[in-house]
Design an enzyme around this catalytic site. Structure first.
Site, short mmCIF file in Angstrom:
data_model
loop_
_atom_site.label_atom_id
_atom_site.label_comp_id
_atom_site.label_asym_id
_atom_site.label_seq_id
_atom_site.Cartn_x
_atom_site.Cartn_y
_atom_site.Cartn_z
N GLY A 1 -2.15 -4.55 -8.53
CA GLY A 1 -2.84 -5.28 -7.68
C GLY A 1 -1.68 -6.59 -7.16
CD GLU B 1 -4.14 2.12 -13.19
OE1 GLU B 1 -4.13 2.29 -11.95
OE2 GLU B 1 -5.04 1.63 -13.95
CG ASN C 1 -10.69 1.82 -10.33
OD1 ASN C 1 -11.91 1.44 -10.45
ND2 ASN C 1 -10.01 1.26 -11.26
CD1 TRP C 2 -13.00 2.78 -3.93
CD2 TRP C 2 -15.27 2.85 -3.73
NE1 TRP C 2 -13.37 3.90 -2.97
CE2 TRP C 2 -14.85 3.62 -2.80
CE3 TRP C 2 -16.73 2.70 -3.76
CZ2 TRP C 2 -15.34 4.44 -1.85
CZ3 TRP C 2 -17.50 3.39 -2.94
CH2 TRP C 2 -16.94 4.16 -1.74
CE LYS C 3 -8.45 -1.83 -9.89
NZ LYS C 3 -7.19 -2.56 -10.24
N GLY D 1 -5.95 1.62 -6.56
CA GLY D 1 -7.01 0.53 -6.53
C GLY D 1 -7.42 -0.01 -5.16
N GLY D 2 -6.40 -1.20 -4.83
CA GLY D 2 -6.77 -2.04 -3.74
C GLY D 2 -6.30 -1.02 -2.38
CD GLU E 1 -8.49 -4.34 -13.04
OE1 GLU E 1 -9.42 -3.74 -12.64
OE2 GLU E 1 -7.41 -4.39 -12.23
CB SER F 1 1.44 -2.12 -6.27
OG SER F 1 0.70 -3.22 -6.77
CG HIS G 1 -8.67 0.14 -15.36
ND1 HIS G 1 -8.37 -1.40 -15.16
CD2 HIS G 1 -8.08 0.66 -14.53
CE1 HIS G 1 -7.50 -1.31 -13.97
NE2 HIS G 1 -7.45 -0.23 -13.51
P1 13P Z 1 -3.92 -1.45 -7.39
O1 13P Z 1 -3.64 -0.22 -6.64
O2 13P Z 1 -4.89 -2.49 -6.59
O3 13P Z 1 -2.61 -2.02 -7.89
O4 13P Z 1 -4.73 -0.99 -8.55
C1 13P Z 1 -4.40 0.06 -9.31
C2 13P Z 1 -5.37 0.41 -10.52
O5 13P Z 1 -5.75 -0.61 -11.38
C3 13P Z 1 -6.18 1.44 -10.28
O6 13P Z 1 -7.02 1.77 -11.57
#
Ligand code: 13P
Length: 247
Positions: free
Chosen positions: A167, A161, A9-11, A228-229, A95, A207, A93
């Site tokens: 993050g 999640e 997930n590149w956000k 994510g990150g 967010e 994470s 998600h």
């Molecule tokens: P991180 O891997 O940056 O913690 O993000 C997880 C995430 O929200 C994937 O959708």
């Protein structure tokens, strides 16, 4: 044997189409060798048309709208995503729940539309700090999956999640992730029966890094990872892929 899912997930990253192409090409190249892993990249919508999915690197959207077409300024339909080569889409998600006010009812509508257009939704669930996992996840699943037919449930992926792990570098312990996976299986079994519940992949996100990736598959019964990150760093992402490919 079923492949392990590795979802990126590149956000809202990276900041240019050129960087997106470079990252996508590097990731596609790295994951080609991973025979036991299905890699799915979810970039921002605006880059989808310039990224060509392949057998080794599939595409997914990060969100979808619940109607097919019409006067919905700024929204993207499931058919548009499919037309751009997406096979998957992230829905609900945390967010989006947190910053954009998405409710479980909205998420349910989005899931249904994604399924109708033959996209495989990745439904995100998870508690915030101070909330009880079981209570939150049960509600998110029950409302999120309302009226989703038995014939459709095996096309959905559930991503656990925990919001406090996203993050933060504060990844969920493999024991807690195992409890969440078992709890989700129990709810799915109650809703759909054991046979169908077992067909629904449950993946972990929050994470994830190369050093902890394999634990979630080996110790927590997770069918994959949502990253994510670390998915923005082609090398780290490749290491995650290798760690779970070689189990
Ligand atoms: P991180 O891997 O940056 O913690 O993000 C997880 C995430 O929200 C994937 O959708």
């Amino acid at each position: 044997m079923k492949k392990i899912l590795l979802v990126a997930n590149w956000k809202m990253n990276p900041q240019s189409a050129k960087e997106a192409r470079v990252l996508f090409d590097a990731v596609s190249d790295n994951v080609k060798k991973l025979k036991n892993v299905e890699t799915i990249i979810c970039p921002p919508f605006c880059y989808l048309s310039s990224l060509k999915p392949s057998k080794s690197a599939k595409l997914g959207g990060q969100d979808v709208f619940w109607e097919l077409q019409g006067a919905y300024t700024g929204e993207i339909s499931a058919r548009m995503l499919a037309d751009l080569g997406c096979e998957y889409v992230i829905v609900g998600h945390s967010e989006r729940r947190q910053y954009l006010g998405e409710t479980d009812e909205i998420i349910n509508l989005k899931l249904k539309m994604a399924l109708k257009c033959d996209l495989k939704p990745i439904l995100c669930v998870g508690e915030q700090t101070g909330q009880e996992m079981g209570e939150v996840v049960e509600r998110q699943l029950k409302i999120g999956l309302t009226d989703i037919a038995k014939a459709q449930i095996s096309n959905i992926i559930i991503a656990y999640e925990p919001v406090w792990a996203i993050g933060t570098g504060n990844a969920c312990s493999s024991d807690n992730a195992l409890s969440a996976a078992l709890f989700i299986k129990k709810i799915l079994t109650n809703l759909y029966g054991r046979f169908l519940a077992e067909k629904v992949p449950i993946i972990y996100g929050g994470s994830v890094e190369a050093r902890n990736a394999a634990d979630y598959i080996k110790e927590s019964q997770m069918a994959g990872l949502l990253v994510g990150g670390a998915s923005l760093d082609a090398e780290e992402f490749a290491k995650i892929g290798q760690a779970i490919n070689n189990l």
